[in-house]
Scaffold this motif. Structure first.
Motif, PDB file in Angstrom:
ATOM      1  N   THR A 302       0.802  -1.226   0.000  1.00  0.00           N
ATOM      2  CA  THR A 302       0.000   0.000   0.000  1.00  0.00           C
ATOM      3  C   THR A 302       0.835   1.277   0.000  1.00  0.00           C
ATOM      4  O   THR A 302       0.350   2.334  -0.415  1.00  0.00           O
ATOM      5  CB  THR A 302      -0.958   0.020   1.208  1.00  0.00           C
ATOM      6  OG1 THR A 302      -0.213  -0.253   2.409  1.00  0.00           O
ATOM      7  CG2 THR A 302      -2.040  -1.034   1.047  1.00  0.00           C
ATOM      8  N   LYS A 303       2.103   1.189   0.450  1.00  0.00           N
ATOM      9  CA  LYS A 303       2.941   2.392   0.489  1.00  0.00           C
ATOM     10  C   LYS A 303       4.344   2.187  -0.068  1.00  0.00           C
ATOM     11  O   LYS A 303       5.122   3.134  -0.141  1.00  0.00           O
ATOM     12  CB  LYS A 303       3.034   2.927   1.926  1.00  0.00           C
ATOM     13  CG  LYS A 303       1.731   3.508   2.445  1.00  0.00           C
ATOM     14  CD  LYS A 303       1.927   4.277   3.739  1.00  0.00           C
ATOM     15  CE  LYS A 303       0.643   4.944   4.188  1.00  0.00           C
ATOM     16  NZ  LYS A 303       0.826   5.749   5.422  1.00  0.00           N
ATOM     17  N   GLY A 304       4.657   0.978  -0.470  1.00  0.00           N
ATOM     18  CA  GLY A 304       5.977   0.720  -1.031  1.00  0.00           C
ATOM     19  C   GLY A 304       6.053   1.142  -2.495  1.00  0.00           C
ATOM     20  O   GLY A 304       5.096   1.674  -3.063  1.00  0.00           O
ATOM     21  N   VAL A 305       7.199   0.905  -3.108  1.00  0.00           N
ATOM     22  CA  VAL A 305       7.402   1.229  -4.523  1.00  0.00           C
ATOM     23  C   VAL A 305       7.731  -0.046  -5.289  1.00  0.00           C
ATOM     24  O   VAL A 305       8.276  -1.002  -4.725  1.00  0.00           O
ATOM     25  CB  VAL A 305       8.535   2.258  -4.718  1.00  0.00           C
ATOM     26  CG1 VAL A 305       8.176   3.579  -4.066  1.00  0.00           C
ATOM     27  CG2 VAL A 305       9.863   1.732  -4.179  1.00  0.00           C
ATOM     28  N   GLU A 434       0.554   0.350  19.742  1.00  0.00           N
ATOM     29  CA  GLU A 434       0.337   0.649  18.330  1.00  0.00           C
ATOM     30  C   GLU A 434       1.622   1.214  17.749  1.00  0.00           C
ATOM     31  O   GLU A 434       2.244   2.093  18.342  1.00  0.00           O
ATOM     32  CB  GLU A 434      -0.794   1.673  18.166  1.00  0.00           C
ATOM     33  CG  GLU A 434      -1.298   1.801  16.737  1.00  0.00           C
ATOM     34  CD  GLU A 434      -1.975   0.527  16.245  1.00  0.00           C
ATOM     35  OE1 GLU A 434      -1.258  -0.331  15.692  1.00  0.00           O
ATOM     36  OE2 GLU A 434      -3.189   0.391  16.425  1.00  0.00           O
ATOM     37  N   HIS A 435       2.038   0.692  16.623  1.00  0.00           N
ATOM     38  CA  HIS A 435       3.275   1.146  16.004  1.00  0.00           C
ATOM     39  C   HIS A 435       2.940   1.991  14.777  1.00  0.00           C
ATOM     40  O   HIS A 435       2.527   1.467  13.741  1.00  0.00           O
ATOM     41  CB  HIS A 435       4.149  -0.050  15.600  1.00  0.00           C
ATOM     42  CG  HIS A 435       4.605  -0.866  16.760  1.00  0.00           C
ATOM     43  ND1 HIS A 435       5.704  -0.523  17.527  1.00  0.00           N
ATOM     44  CD2 HIS A 435       4.111  -2.011  17.293  1.00  0.00           C
ATOM     45  CE1 HIS A 435       5.866  -1.427  18.484  1.00  0.00           C
ATOM     46  NE2 HIS A 435       4.919  -2.333  18.363  1.00  0.00           N
ATOM     47  N   GLU A 436       3.084   3.276  14.905  1.00  0.00           N
ATOM     48  CA  GLU A 436       2.789   4.194  13.811  1.00  0.00           C
ATOM     49  C   GLU A 436       4.018   4.338  12.917  1.00  0.00           C
ATOM     50  O   GLU A 436       5.128   4.585  13.397  1.00  0.00           O
ATOM     51  CB  GLU A 436       2.372   5.564  14.354  1.00  0.00           C
ATOM     52  CG  GLU A 436       1.055   5.550  15.137  1.00  0.00           C
ATOM     53  CD  GLU A 436      -0.160   5.296  14.253  1.00  0.00           C
ATOM     54  OE1 GLU A 436      -0.041   5.475  13.017  1.00  0.00           O
ATOM     55  OE2 GLU A 436      -1.215   4.911  14.785  1.00  0.00           O
ATOM     56  N   LEU A 437       3.825   4.188  11.636  1.00  0.00           N
ATOM     57  CA  LEU A 437       4.896   4.342  10.664  1.00  0.00           C
ATOM     58  C   LEU A 437       4.614   5.584   9.836  1.00  0.00           C
ATOM     59  O   LEU A 437       3.554   5.705   9.221  1.00  0.00           O
ATOM     60  CB  LEU A 437       4.968   3.114   9.756  1.00  0.00           C
ATOM     61  CG  LEU A 437       6.068   3.092   8.697  1.00  0.00           C
ATOM     62  CD1 LEU A 437       7.436   3.023   9.359  1.00  0.00           C
ATOM     63  CD2 LEU A 437       5.876   1.895   7.756  1.00  0.00           C
ATOM     64  N   THR A 438       5.525   6.516   9.844  1.00  0.00           N
ATOM     65  CA  THR A 438       5.309   7.769   9.129  1.00  0.00           C
ATOM     66  C   THR A 438       5.799   7.662   7.687  1.00  0.00           C
ATOM     67  O   THR A 438       6.652   6.836   7.360  1.00  0.00           O
ATOM     68  CB  THR A 438       6.049   8.932   9.813  1.00  0.00           C
ATOM     69  OG1 THR A 438       7.462   8.722   9.681  1.00  0.00           O
ATOM     70  CG2 THR A 438       5.670   9.024  11.289  1.00  0.00           C
ATOM     71  N   ASP A 439       5.262   8.518   6.847  1.00  0.00           N
ATOM     72  CA  ASP A 439       5.706   8.563   5.455  1.00  0.00           C
ATOM     73  C   ASP A 439       7.181   8.949   5.372  1.00  0.00           C
ATOM     74  O   ASP A 439       7.899   8.481   4.476  1.00  0.00           O
ATOM     75  CB  ASP A 439       4.853   9.563   4.670  1.00  0.00           C
ATOM     76  CG  ASP A 439       3.432   9.057   4.451  1.00  0.00           C
ATOM     77  OD1 ASP A 439       3.209   7.833   4.581  1.00  0.00           O
ATOM     78  OD2 ASP A 439       2.545   9.876   4.151  1.00  0.00           O
ATOM     79  N   ASP A 440       7.639   9.774   6.305  1.00  0.00           N
ATOM     80  CA  ASP A 440       9.051  10.170   6.306  1.00  0.00           C
ATOM     81  C   ASP A 440       9.957   8.966   6.551  1.00  0.00           C
ATOM     82  O   ASP A 440      11.040   8.854   5.957  1.00  0.00           O
ATOM     83  CB  ASP A 440       9.313  11.234   7.379  1.00  0.00           C
ATOM     84  CG  ASP A 440       8.767  12.602   6.981  1.00  0.00           C
ATOM     85  OD1 ASP A 440       8.462  12.793   5.786  1.00  0.00           O
ATOM     86  OD2 ASP A 440       8.639  13.464   7.868  1.00  0.00           O
ATOM     87  N   GLU A 441       9.524   8.063   7.446  1.00  0.00           N
ATOM     88  CA  GLU A 441      10.320   6.868   7.717  1.00  0.00           C
ATOM     89  C   GLU A 441      10.388   5.971   6.480  1.00  0.00           C
ATOM     90  O   GLU A 441      11.437   5.380   6.182  1.00  0.00           O
ATOM     91  CB  GLU A 441       9.728   6.101   8.899  1.00  0.00           C
ATOM     92  CG  GLU A 441       9.919   6.787  10.241  1.00  0.00           C
ATOM     93  CD  GLU A 441       9.200   6.063  11.362  1.00  0.00           C
ATOM     94  OE1 GLU A 441       9.853   5.768  12.377  1.00  0.00           O
ATOM     95  OE2 GLU A 441       7.987   5.792  11.228  1.00  0.00           O
ATOM     96  N   GLN A 443      10.065   6.955   3.316  1.00  0.00           N
ATOM     97  CA  GLN A 443      10.903   7.620   2.320  1.00  0.00           C
ATOM     98  C   GLN A 443      12.376   7.539   2.683  1.00  0.00           C
ATOM     99  O   GLN A 443      13.245   7.424   1.814  1.00  0.00           O
ATOM    100  CB  GLN A 443      10.467   9.086   2.169  1.00  0.00           C
ATOM    101  CG  GLN A 443       9.118   9.257   1.512  1.00  0.00           C
ATOM    102  CD  GLN A 443       9.027   8.536   0.177  1.00  0.00           C
ATOM    103  OE1 GLN A 443       9.914   8.637  -0.675  1.00  0.00           O
ATOM    104  NE2 GLN A 443       7.951   7.781  -0.009  1.00  0.00           N
ATOM    105  N   SER A 444      12.678   7.590   3.982  1.00  0.00           N
ATOM    106  CA  SER A 444      14.072   7.468   4.422  1.00  0.00           C
ATOM    107  C   SER A 444      14.632   6.107   4.053  1.00  0.00           C
ATOM    108  O   SER A 444      15.769   5.985   3.589  1.00  0.00           O
ATOM    109  CB  SER A 444      14.164   7.691   5.931  1.00  0.00           C
ATOM    110  OG  SER A 444      15.476   7.453   6.393  1.00  0.00           O
ATOM    111  N   SER A 445      13.829   5.056   4.246  1.00  0.00           N
ATOM    112  CA  SER A 445      14.275   3.709   3.901  1.00  0.00           C
ATOM    113  C   SER A 445      14.441   3.571   2.388  1.00  0.00           C
ATOM    114  O   SER A 445      15.446   3.035   1.908  1.00  0.00           O
ATOM    115  CB  SER A 445      13.268   2.679   4.412  1.00  0.00           C
ATOM    116  OG  SER A 445      13.640   1.372   4.025  1.00  0.00           O
ATOM    117  N   LEU A 446      13.476   4.076   1.633  1.00  0.00           N
ATOM    118  CA  LEU A 446      13.541   3.952   0.178  1.00  0.00           C
ATOM    119  C   LEU A 446      14.679   4.770  -0.423  1.00  0.00           C
ATOM    120  O   LEU A 446      15.248   4.395  -1.447  1.00  0.00           O
ATOM    121  CB  LEU A 446      12.205   4.373  -0.434  1.00  0.00           C
ATOM    122  CG  LEU A 446      11.009   3.456  -0.137  1.00  0.00           C
ATOM    123  CD1 LEU A 446       9.723   4.062  -0.678  1.00  0.00           C
ATOM    124  CD2 LEU A 446      11.233   2.071  -0.742  1.00  0.00           C
TER     125      LEU A 446
END
Length: 455
Positions: A302-305, A434-441, A443-446
């Motif tokens: 859902t959010k990967g590339v 609950e483990h929230e994953l941000t879009d910044d995290e 993008q940092s990984s990608l």
């Protein structure tokens, strides 16, 4: 009047072939690449890790692959598995939707994983392999392969993601009971593990890291092969016995699903149930929606590339075209350990890219809320992985109620949660995080990836 709840098949009705969806795909998967040259590689590159028959299946474009008699005979210990009508859940939700589930928790290890573990151990035995190494997250795959190796007299070494090693001690004991050696990953037994521990001594581990360790051992020992519990084409193909049985059972029930749902980590769970129903879409023009349910803390679909990436964390595997969060991504320590993987299988990735399937993500608390509802309505306590599918099912059933439409929903209850009670204890006591994953995290990984992109 007694209402029918389950639909069963006789052992003689068990499918004798696995379905290979590659034969029907309008766009075939892109080839793997050599990580050094970035050029396409052939099946010979897999020879150090897998027996030849599994390599043939990995690259096969044949639609049907015969299931060996010895494998089917072992399958018959628990297969065919039952299909249930979830009448209790339907009543609880007060929905016009009809809900069915295929229950894979009746296998000796309690999940769908033996469907490929038995097959892989069989083919390794045929080629004289003495030892198999593997990884496991929640322990479902590791226990299934331990069971299979014990039957065929093959030594089994399992690298279990460290957070799950500590969260799920009874899964480890299952593996030990069947004779497997279980190592918490990352470990100091491999160079890959030592390198990761040097950077982060408190690493919770990940499936990608555990794969690196298991692959390293297999690649350096001519008597050892490697087995993977998900992601690869042959693994997904072995699991399709689930959906092929389910088609027969739905026919017996006089029904056909409008929606098919399964949890998603690397792809075997989803493929097992959904691919045969996608076959009906591709062959007969059916319009069955197939939805993969993944954790919001590890949302590769859902959010990967979609691009080339390694299947492991260290970069020992070929480069594969997949939806990914980046091979360096270490997912949060959620209880659904089997879904904590950075990438999706090649076949599933291409199907999603071509919009032949859908994906949905759910937060951990939502999933456990769904699992408790299911347990109270149906009696079976689901594995944390299965709770993701149940969360999607409940959302679709509630949508049907709002729309006033009767829909038929089928999902894969891939395993029971009888060894996951610590997770339920945390949820019921209000301690589940609950483990929230941000879009910044994300993008940092990608942004760390230097692997080839795909146009």
């Amino acid at each position: 009047m007694l209402e029918q709840r389950k639909v069963t098949l006789d052992e003689k009705e068990m499918p004798d072939k696995w379905y290979n969806i590659v034969a029907d795909m309008p766009n075939k998967p892109l080839p793997p690449l050599n990580p050094a040259t970035r050029e396409p590689i052939g099946p010979e590159a897999l020879a150090p890790l897998f027996p030849s028959e599994l390599i043939k299946q990995e690259v096969s474009t044949e639609k049907w692959i015969d299931i060996p008699d010895e494998v089917r005979n072992l399958y018959s210990i628990w297969r065919p598995t039952p299909l249930f009508r979830a009448r209790g859940l339907e009543k609880l939700l007060d929905t016009p939707a009809k809900i069915y589930y295929k229950y894979e928790g009746v296998s000796p290890s309690g999940s769908h994983k033996p469907n490929t573990a038995i097959a892989q151990a069989y083919y390794n035995k045929q080629e004289g392999v003495k030892r198999i190494t593997t990884e496991t997250g929640a322990g479902q795959w590791g226990s299934a392969l331990s069971f299979a190796c014990r039957h065929f007299g093959i030594e089994c070494e399992v690298y279990m993601v460290k957070i799950s090693y500590h969260q799920k001690p009874y899964r480890k004991l299952m593996m030990n009971t069947w004779g497997a050696n279980v190592v918490a990953s990352p470990s100091d037994k491999t160079q890959a593990g030592r390198d990761i521990l040097a950077k982060n001594p408190d690493s919770p581990g990940s499936l990608g890291i555990a794969i690196s360790e298991a692959v390293e051992l297999a690649a350096n020992d001519e008597h050892t092969k490697y087995a993977l519990g998900s992601v690869l084409n042959h693994v997904l193909t072995h699991q399709t016995i689930i959906g092929e049985e389910a088609i027969k059972q739905m026919e017996k029930a006089g029904d056909l699903p409008d929606i098919v749902v399964a949890p998603f980590g690397g792809g075997s769970n989803f493929a097992g149930l959904a691919f045969p129903f996608m076959r009906l879409n591709l062959e007969e023009g059916k319009k069955i929606r197939c939805i993969a349910s993944e954790p919001a803390s590890c949302p590769k679909l859902t959010k990967g590339v979609f691009r080339y990436d390694f299947g492991d964390s260290v970069g020992m595997t070929p480069l594969l075209p997949m939806y990914t969060l980046g091979h360096n991504f270490v997912p949060a320590p959620i209880h659904a350990g089997g879904l904590r993987y950075h990438g999706a299988g090649v076949i599933v990735s291409q199907l999603l890219k071509d919009k032949l399937m859908e994906a949905r993500s759910h937060h951990q608390l939502e999933c456990f809320e769904a699992g408790v509802k299911f347990a109270q309505a149906e009696g079976i306590i689901p594995a944390p992985e299965a709770n993701h599918a149940i969360a999607t099912v409940i959302a679709e059933a509630e949508k049907a109620k709002v729309e006033g439409k009767s829909k038929t929903i089928l999902f894969n209850l891939c395993g029971h949660g009888n060894f996951d009670m610590a997770a339920y204890e945390n949820y019921l006591s209000g301690r589940l995080i609950e483990h929230e994953l941000t879009d910044d995290e994300i993008q940092s990984s990608l942004s760390q990836l230097d692997t080839p992109t795909v146009d």
